[in-house]
Structure formats: structure tokens, C-alpha cells
Write a protein that holds these residues in place. Structure first.
Motif, short mmCIF file in Angstrom:
data_model
loop_
_atom_site.label_atom_id
_atom_site.label_comp_id
_atom_site.label_asym_id
_atom_site.label_seq_id
_atom_site.Cartn_x
_atom_site.Cartn_y
_atom_site.Cartn_z
N ARG A 48 1.99 4.24 -9.68
CA ARG A 48 0.95 3.47 -8.98
C ARG A 48 1.65 2.39 -8.18
O ARG A 48 2.52 1.69 -8.70
CB ARG A 48 -0.04 2.84 -9.95
N THR A 49 1.28 2.27 -6.90
CA THR A 49 1.94 1.31 -6.01
C THR A 49 0.88 0.47 -5.29
O THR A 49 -0.32 0.72 -5.39
CB THR A 49 2.79 2.03 -4.95
N SER A 50 1.36 -0.48 -4.53
CA SER A 50 0.47 -1.16 -3.59
C SER A 50 -0.02 -0.16 -2.56
O SER A 50 0.61 0.87 -2.31
CB SER A 50 1.22 -2.29 -2.89
N ARG A 51 -1.16 -0.47 -1.95
CA ARG A 51 -1.87 0.55 -1.18
C ARG A 51 -1.10 1.03 0.03
O ARG A 51 -1.12 2.21 0.35
CB ARG A 51 -3.23 -0.02 -0.76
N ASN A 52 -0.41 0.18 0.73
CA ASN A 52 0.25 0.63 1.97
C ASN A 52 1.76 0.73 1.83
O ASN A 52 2.49 0.64 2.81
CB ASN A 52 -0.10 -0.30 3.13
#
Length: 364
Positions: A48-52
Motif C-alpha cells: 500500500r502506497t501513497s496515491r500518486n
């Protein structure tokens, strides 16, 4: 043994505290775009990462001392580098920071594990979710490990303001100016003669691309007052030791070896720009100047980064030295561009701009 036991104990302690809710989630501890990760007992890495965030995945074959390694780079700073002892086929998992602004998650497998890189894909499953299945990985003995909450919500990752990309001139008049006859640079077109280097889509040959670009770089630098020496100027075969000896005898300020990359013809999805240095900080800065300039003229192709490498010509030369890969002759994005005269001209301008910026800003 003490270190390994300590890592195992630390991991168990952290995991236990997180289950009990006594530690904050990963995003509160680090500024990296990596928010959470899990390696399942079925050999699937979930992220899971930051959106961009933009991720890059790499595969390193096993050598005499270490097993296969797969790593993924994320943008952003990491506060707490750490190692987790693996189970089963996984020897170790490391989360570190190879250089400023990059977080790296490395999965190292045991030496007897075999994986085919052509079977591996880092697949986006949502704007902030990623997955890589290690197809063919023995799952016996694997235990699920991970950090953070995979189910959490994502926030947008903001790049730090301190990084300012430089522009690349559209013609020679825009190249940086430096004092005449102060610097000497050796340009090394890779391969040549009976060794064409990589051969890619449509029969595109690495030697043809890099010789054309190298000759243009030399002409552009000479027009700015740089004393340029070339390890070859035509389709001849020059071995690696003579290239290094030539550069070392010349008393050059810098050495730039120019290559084009390749992978299997079945992997046109692999493209990108990367620049290697061996060890010293001056070479790393030279590599950074060149890498940024080439990226400026290669929109859409991945940034594979400035990386350490052990190539002979950069390991044995005595001045700041880099080896730049200006694109993949087997890549669907890169190969058509490398075949174009206009793109080769833009690459030459970018390389010249990167070298001149390095000389102007870093060399007294």
C-alpha cells in the motif's frame, strides 16, 4: 548470530505491539510513499502506497555469495532502516534508503531458490495498491510477514520542493558555457566493430546508436571549448582495458561511457534510463547531472535511477566516471526513439548539457 537473533526479536516485538495498537501505523513514522507491505505465506508481496507514488521494481540474479534479490524503490525519505529475518525460501527482507529521497524494499531469497524474472510483474491493483506474485517460489516454511495496515486509506504523496529539474536546451546555443581549454573529457562509445552490442527491435544495433550519439556529444563539447578524446570514432573493436588505459593516460577531468540497454525481445514493456557510477561521490554527481538531462528529453520512459555498478570501464578509470544507458533497444517506448535521428540529437544535447553542468558547478 547475535545480530540475526536481535532482528528477529525486534520484529516480533514490533509486530506484537502493532497488533495491540501500542505503536502508530507505518505512515506516521516515515515520510516514504511506502505505507504498508505484506509478504504472504503463498509468496505474494502486497503493497500500500501513497496515491500518486511511482514505483520501480528490479531483479538481481544470484551470485557466489547471495541469492536472488528483488527490490522495489519508492519515493520519499525513510527514518528507520531495518532488516527482517526471512522464513522458508526467503532469507531476509530489508527496508532501507539507498540514496536521498528513495526508500527501497528488498526481498533476498536463499541461494538455492530459482526464479524467472520474466514471470515477475509488479501489478497495480488500485491507485494505492500493488502486488507481485513470486511465481515458482517454494512456499513451504513461509510465514506471512509485513508492516503497517494494508486496509488503510491513502493520502497523496507530495514530492519535496528541494529537487528542481534542470532544462535541456533545444539547440547548441543553449548549452552552458565554461572557460575554454580548461577541461578534458573522454567519451567512450560502447562496443563497436564485430561486437555490435545489443540488437533490438527492427534490428536496431546498440553500436550504431551510441557511436552516432557519442560523436555528436564530442562535437558539442568541443564547440564549448572542451578538449574531448574518444575511445573510438568508427566501427572498430576496442577492448575494455585499452579504453581504460587511454582514459587514464589522458589526464581527463571526466569519463563518460555511452551504451544502450536491452532485455529479451519478449519484454518490450521494459524501458528506461539509468546511469551507473562505481563508488565515489564525484562520479555520483556526474551521473546525476547526466541522468536528469536525459530524462528531460525522454518523456514517458521510466527513470531507472542513478545506481552503483561494477562495470570495468568505470571501476578501473581514475577520474570521475559514469556509464549511461540511454534507453532499451528492445523497449517499445525507447527503441523507436533511438532509431530516430532527431531523438539522437536531443540525447546528444542532453548528455553535453549534463557534462557541462557538472564541469561548471562541480569542478574548480
Amino acid at each position: 548470530m547475535l545480530a540475526a537473533s536481535s532482528y528477529r526479536i525486534s520484529w516480533l516485538l514490533i509486530a506484537t505491539l502493532q497488533v495491540l495498537g501500542l505503536l502508530p501505523a507505518i505512515p506516521a513514522q516515515i515520510e516514504s510513499a511506502l505505507s504498508a507491505w505484506v509478504l504472504t505465506d503463498q509468496g505474494v508481496l502486497q503493497l500500500r502506497t501513497s496515491r500518486n507514488a511511482q514505483l520501480q521494481a528490479f531483479f538481481q540474479v544470484a551470485d557466489a555469495n547471495r541469492g536472488i534479490r528483488v527490490w522495489i524503490d519508492f519515493p520519499g525519505e525513510l527514518k528507520f532502516p531495518r532488516r527482517l529475518v526471512g522464513r522458508g525460501a526467503v532469507k531476509e527482507i530489508r527496508i532501507g534508503q539507498p540514496r536521498a529521497g528513495i526508500t527501497r524494499l528488498v526481498v533476498e531469497f536463499r541461494s538455492d531458490v530459482e526464479l524467472n524474472p520474466e514471470n515477475l510483474r509488479l501489478r497495480g491493483t488500485a491507485p494505492d495498491r500493488w502486488e507481485m506474485a513470486f511465481i515458482g517460489l517454494p512456499t513451504r516454511g513461509l510465514n506471512e510477514v509485513g508492516e503497517g495496515d494494508l486496509t488503510g486509506g491513502a493520502i497523496a504523496w507530495q514530492a519535496p520542493n528541494r529537487f528542481k529539474p534542470s532544462s535541456t536546451p533545444a539547440d547548441p546555443s543553449g548549452l552552458p558555457t565554461i572557460p575554454n581549454n580548461r577541461y578534458r573529457v573522454v567519451i567512450d562509445p560502447g562496443h563497436g566493430g564485430p561486437d555490435p552490442g545489443a540488437v533490438g527491435i527492427g534490428g536496431l544495433r546498440e553500436t550504431d546508436v551510441v557511436l552516432d550519439v557519442s560523436l555528436q556529444v564530442a562535437a558539442l563539447l568541443r564547440a564549448r571549448g572542451v578538449d574531448v578524446r574518444l575511445t573510438r570514432t568508427s566501427e572498430i573493436d576496442v577492448d575494455l582495458p585499452p579504453r581504460v588505459s587511454f582514459a587514464n593516460r589522458s589526464g581527463a577531468t571526466a569519463f563518460v561511457s555511452i551504451h544502450a540497454n536491452a532485455l529479451s525481445m519478449h519484454r518490450p514493456d521494459v524501458n528506461g534510463i539509468e546511469t551507473f557510477f562505481y563508488s565515489d561521490s564525484r562520479s555520483e554527481r556526474l551521473a546525476s547531472y547526466i541522468q536528469q538531462q536525459i530524462l528531460n528529453v525522454s518523456p514517458g520512459t521510466p527513470n531507472r535511477g542513478v545506481r552503483r555498478g561494477r562495470f570495468f570501464v568505470i571501476r578501473r578509470t581514475t577520474m570521475p566516471s559514469v556509464l549511461v544507458e540511454i534507453g532499451f533497444v528492445t523497449g517499445a517506448i525507447d527503441a523507436p526513439r533511438l532509431a530516430q535521428v532527431g531523438h539522437r540529437r536531443r540525447l546528444a544535447l542532453a548528455l553535453a548539457a549534463g557534462i557541462l553542468n557538472y564541469l561548471k558547478r562541480e569542478v574548480q
